[in-house]
Design an enzyme around this catalytic site. Structure first.
Site, mmCIF file in Angstrom:
data_model
loop_
_atom_site.group_PDB
_atom_site.id
_atom_site.type_symbol
_atom_site.label_atom_id
_atom_site.label_comp_id
_atom_site.label_asym_id
_atom_site.label_seq_id
_atom_site.Cartn_x
_atom_site.Cartn_y
_atom_site.Cartn_z
ATOM 1 N N GLY A 20 -36.674 -1.263 -10.048
ATOM 2 C CA GLY A 20 -37.736 -1.466 -9.076
ATOM 3 C C GLY A 20 -37.949 -2.937 -8.811
ATOM 4 O O GLY A 20 -39.075 -3.394 -8.601
ATOM 5 N N ASN A 88 -39.125 -1.376 -15.103
ATOM 6 C CA ASN A 88 -40.308 -1.649 -14.291
ATOM 7 C C ASN A 88 -40.616 -0.537 -13.299
ATOM 8 O O ASN A 88 -41.765 -0.398 -12.865
ATOM 9 C CB ASN A 88 -40.114 -2.973 -13.536
ATOM 10 N N SER A 142 -48.794 1.325 -17.675
ATOM 11 C CA SER A 142 -49.981 1.146 -16.835
ATOM 12 C C SER A 142 -51.209 1.390 -17.692
ATOM 13 O O SER A 142 -51.163 2.173 -18.650
ATOM 14 C CB SER A 142 -49.962 2.136 -15.661
ATOM 15 N N TYR A 156 -48.877 10.705 -12.896
ATOM 16 C CA TYR A 156 -48.472 9.323 -13.168
ATOM 17 C C TYR A 156 -49.093 8.833 -14.468
ATOM 18 O O TYR A 156 -48.407 8.253 -15.322
ATOM 19 C CB TYR A 156 -48.898 8.444 -11.995
ATOM 20 N N ALA A 157 -50.389 9.087 -14.627
ATOM 21 C CA ALA A 157 -51.089 8.655 -15.843
ATOM 22 C C ALA A 157 -50.501 9.331 -17.076
ATOM 23 O O ALA A 157 -50.311 8.692 -18.116
ATOM 24 C CB ALA A 157 -52.583 8.961 -15.717
ATOM 25 N N ALA A 158 -50.211 10.624 -16.972
ATOM 26 C CA ALA A 158 -49.642 11.357 -18.106
ATOM 27 C C ALA A 158 -48.247 10.835 -18.443
ATOM 28 O O ALA A 158 -47.890 10.690 -19.622
ATOM 29 C CB ALA A 158 -49.593 12.850 -17.789
ATOM 30 N N ALA A 159 -47.444 10.543 -17.409
ATOM 31 C CA ALA A 159 -46.095 10.023 -17.642
ATOM 32 C C ALA A 159 -46.141 8.651 -18.296
ATOM 33 O O ALA A 159 -45.356 8.350 -19.211
ATOM 34 C CB ALA A 159 -45.322 9.958 -16.324
#
Length: 264
Positions: A20, A88, A142, A156-159
């Site tokens: 990324g 990233n 994050s 996204y938060a869980a990943a």
């Protein structure tokens, strides 16, 4: 014995990959490592908006196993090794509306991009790092790994929470073999995409960009330092962590969020 470091070109001779790495924090990280003397490869689905001859660009969709395999094979065939891996890549494209609107595809796509892509790249590059007894892996997570926003970014938060946990476990295994593994968890970063989002909110809500920015900070519970991070600030932290000056650091998560997370 005191060690002496050349801060300007301390990464000379090192081969680095930034996933990324064509925009946002990834671009800033790639440029920071380049300035430190490293040979830098970047990968993304789309080519950089600006032509940067100093960076080796590999187009790839890392959410797919074929994409990670392509990147691993091309780098090892071209350079023979990889010294620094900056995982990233991160993305959340799920709709708002809470858990009930999220489909299996939303979950699976998000987990493939944010968790499985780093796992696959680590698996591809770690053997040669371990064999040489030297290497650095940085996982960019994050603050949502600890401070999830449920409306639209729950997958996204869980990943990212999974990535933080995985990173710690991996460090315990490979640090004794000479490979340092670290996690960097940024808060809100003022990327080009974030600026465009503020412009859209400003236009749709008939408020100023400053008011839109404050609204996002309020939604995060506030940012004590009073602003989002600049991509270069995240890049500077990563630049230090991959340097010889950070040689004793491994297995740790570094939060760079301007004080957003309200707990210690």
């Amino acid at each position: 014995m005191k060690q002496e470091f050349n801060y300007n070109k301390e990464l000379s001779g090192k081969i680095a990959l930034v996933t990324g790495g064509t925009k946002g924090a990834g671009k800033a990280i790639a440029e920071r490592l380049l300035d430190a003397g490293a040979t830098v490869i970047v990968t993304a689905r789309n080519k950089p908006e600006e032509n940067t001859d100093d960076l080796h660009f590999i187009p790839a969709d890392l959410s797919q196993q074929q994409g990670t395999q392509k990147v691993v094979e091309e780098i090892l065939n071209t350079y023979g090794r990889l010294d620094i891996l900056i995982n990233n890549l991160g993305a959340s494209e799920t709709p708002g509306g809470g858990f009930a609107v999220l489909t299996d595809d939303d979950w699976e796509t998000t987990i493939r991009t944010n968790l499985l892509a780093p796992v696959r790249l680590d698996r591809g590059f770690l053997p040669q790092m371990v064999e040489r007894g030297n290497g650095i892996i940085i996982h960019i997570a994050s603050i949502q790994g600890k401070l999830p926003l449920y409306d639209s970014t729950l997958p996204y938060a869980a990943a990212k929470a999974g990535l933080i946990n995985y990173s710690k476990g991996l460090s315990n295994e490979v640090s004794p073999k000479g490979v340092r593994v670290l996690t960097v968890s940024p808060g809100w970063i003022k990327t080009t995409s974030a600026i465009r989002m503020m412009e859209r909110i400003s236009e749709s809500s008939n408020i100023t960009i400053e008011e839109a920015t404050q609204g996002v900070m309020d939604a995060l519970g506030g940012i004590p330092i009073g602003r989002p991070a600049q991509p270069e600030e995240v890049a500077e932290l990563v630049g230090f962590l991959v340097s010889p000056r950070a040689g004793y650091l491994t297995g740790t998560e570094y939060v760079i969020d301007g004080g957003t997370i309200p707990t210690i």
